[in-house]
Design a protein around this motif. Structure first.
Motif, PDB file in Angstrom:
ATOM      1  N   LEU A  49       0.835  -1.203   0.000  1.00 25.46           N
ATOM      2  CA  LEU A  49       0.000   0.000   0.000  1.00 25.46           C
ATOM      3  C   LEU A  49       0.870   1.254   0.000  1.00 25.46           C
ATOM      4  O   LEU A  49       0.557   2.239  -0.688  1.00 25.46           O
ATOM      5  CB  LEU A  49      -0.932  -0.004   1.214  1.00 25.46           C
ATOM      6  N   ASP A  51      -4.954   3.312  -0.542  1.00 23.50           N
ATOM      7  CA  ASP A  51      -5.473   2.972   0.779  1.00 23.50           C
ATOM      8  C   ASP A  51      -6.162   1.622   0.799  1.00 23.50           C
ATOM      9  O   ASP A  51      -6.611   1.164   1.849  1.00 23.50           O
ATOM     10  CB  ASP A  51      -6.430   4.057   1.284  1.00 23.50           C
ATOM     11  N   ARG A  52      -6.253   0.980  -0.366  1.00 28.86           N
ATOM     12  CA  ARG A  52      -6.842  -0.358  -0.409  1.00 28.86           C
ATOM     13  C   ARG A  52      -6.344  -1.095  -1.647  1.00 28.86           C
ATOM     14  O   ARG A  52      -5.888  -0.482  -2.612  1.00 28.86           O
ATOM     15  CB  ARG A  52      -8.374  -0.296  -0.416  1.00 28.86           C
ATOM     16  N   ASP A  99      -7.580  -4.135  -4.354  1.00 30.83           N
ATOM     17  CA  ASP A  99      -8.808  -4.815  -4.776  1.00 30.83           C
ATOM     18  C   ASP A  99      -8.683  -6.336  -4.693  1.00 30.83           C
ATOM     19  O   ASP A  99      -9.626  -7.018  -4.292  1.00 30.83           O
ATOM     20  CB  ASP A  99      -9.171  -4.397  -6.202  1.00 30.83           C
ATOM     21  N   ARG A 105      -9.767  -8.875   4.213  1.00 27.08           N
ATOM     22  CA  ARG A 105     -10.948  -8.694   3.364  1.00 27.08           C
ATOM     23  C   ARG A 105     -12.138  -8.234   4.206  1.00 27.08           C
ATOM     24  O   ARG A 105     -12.883  -7.324   3.814  1.00 27.08           O
ATOM     25  CB  ARG A 105     -11.269 -10.003   2.636  1.00 27.08           C
ATOM     26  N   GLY A 144     -11.964  -4.615   5.023  1.00 27.21           N
ATOM     27  CA  GLY A 144     -12.133  -3.697   3.907  1.00 27.21           C
ATOM     28  C   GLY A 144     -10.846  -3.266   3.242  1.00 27.21           C
ATOM     29  O   GLY A 144     -10.870  -2.473   2.298  1.00 27.21           O
ATOM     30  N   THR A 145      -9.693  -3.765   3.743  1.00 24.64           N
ATOM     31  CA  THR A 145      -8.415  -3.435   3.109  1.00 24.64           C
ATOM     32  C   THR A 145      -8.301  -4.105   1.749  1.00 24.64           C
ATOM     33  O   THR A 145      -7.668  -3.578   0.829  1.00 24.64           O
ATOM     34  CB  THR A 145      -7.249  -3.872   4.006  1.00 24.64           C
TER      35      THR A 145
END
Length: 332
Positions: free
Chosen positions: A129, A135-136, A138, A164, A167-168
């Motif tokens: 990152l 910031d994330r 997929d 996951r 939300g990262t």
């Protein structure tokens, strides 16, 4: 220009049918300038690619840095980015030398350390990152865990699942060029996707034996890499490369036969090789490594080239494809 996008298995991640493999802009084998890397990514955007794949392994982080910089001006919600875990980069204790022993023309500023522990996975994601400037992520793939299967299953995968849930990550997967462990992950985990390299192509359909049917049954999305089998299907000739080594004579002859049949239908072999995997319903995207804007545009042109149903039938009639292998249908 618009490329078809589809959901990756049961996840909400939408990938374009053609994906940009960013090992090349990490100086795979030969150097690429920052400007050339940026131009390649921008060309990918122009031809409609919205899925970009990288890894810490590629150029000791250079690929991630360059890809993140080139995408920084793009709306974050409009593209999908995947990176990988399993190799942590540690600063080298001494300076000097290069990384060509691992295939990358970069200074040996770091050393790779295999690490599929929960701590190693979280460290790898955090450092990716930072290099990417995002910031994330997929999609995060477990990268080549051939010799680390148990750690990958019992430590790395659960940590990716936690990331996951936090939300990262949007989706998690595993990427390698052997089908057995990929199939085991589909069977034993709640994985979203697999990246299968070289095992579902015009020359090798071993992914069809078990992996692809199981993926379709379990709702796991499949990304296919290595559709040119390291070069033989891009330019079949004696001395060409197959799976990172010199292609044996019988495979060169088979590739030349494939090329001959394709040419009779007015189709470049590369176009047929790119289109072939989409005959299977589990396949969401084909990932191609490109290092320049010209290569990106050429690949997109090949993907768009019409491939008639009669070509697939002819290949089967000549014994160059199994009779029961699924093939794409020509758009009406």
């Amino acid at each position: 220009m618009i490329l078809r996008r589809s959901a990756l298995g049961r996840s909400t991640v939408q990938v374009s049918e053609l994906a940009f493999g960013a090992a090349g802009i990490g100086n795979l084998f030969t150097p690429v300038t920052d400007a050339e890397a940026e131009q390649a990514v921008h060309a990918a955007w122009e031809v409609g690619i919205r899925y970009f794949d990288t890894a810490p392994h590629y150029g000791l982080g250079l690929s991630e840095q360059r890809l993140g910089a080139a995408l920084r001006s793009r709306p974050r919600g409009e593209y999908v980015l995947s990176t990988k875990v399993g190799r942590v980069l540690d600063p080298a204790p001494t300076t000097g030398g290069d990384d060509l022993a691992h295939g990358f023309a970069v200074p040996a500023t770091h050393r790779r350390r295999w690490d599929f522990s929960a701590r190693g996975v979280r460290q790898s994601i955090e450092e990716s990152l930072e290099r990417l400037g995002l910031d994330r992520i997929d999609i995060a793939y477990l990268h080549d865990p051939d010799d680390h299967a148990q750690h990958a299953l019992t430590q790395a995968y659960p940590e990716l699942a936690r990331l996951r849930a936090e939300g990262t990550l949007g989706a998690i997967g595993i990427g390698m060029n052997r089908t057995e462990l990929l199939t085991r992950f589909i069977r034993e985990t709640d994985i979203d996707t697999v990246l299968l390299a070289g095992r579902y192509s015009l020359l090798d359909q071993s992914g069809l034996d078990e992996l692809l049917p199981l993926a379709a049954d379990r709702g796991v999305g499949v990304v296919i890499g290595g559709v040119f089998n390291s070069g033989l299907l891009a330019d079949p000739r004696p001395g060409a490369t197959f799976d990172y080594g010199t292609a044996p004579a019988h495979l060169v002859a088979r590739a030349l036969d494939l090329k001959s049949v394709c040419e009779r239908h007015g189709v470049p072999l590369r176009a047929a090789a790119l289109r072939f995997p989409f005959g299977h319903p589990a396949v969401a995207s084909v990932l191609v490594g490109t290092r320049s804007a010209a290569e990106v545009r050429d690949t997109a042109t090949m993907l768009r080239h019409p491939v008639p149903d009669t070509l697939w039938a002819d290949l089967k009639e000549h014994g160059l494809l199994p009779a029961d292998v699924p093939t794409p249908k020509e758009a009406g």
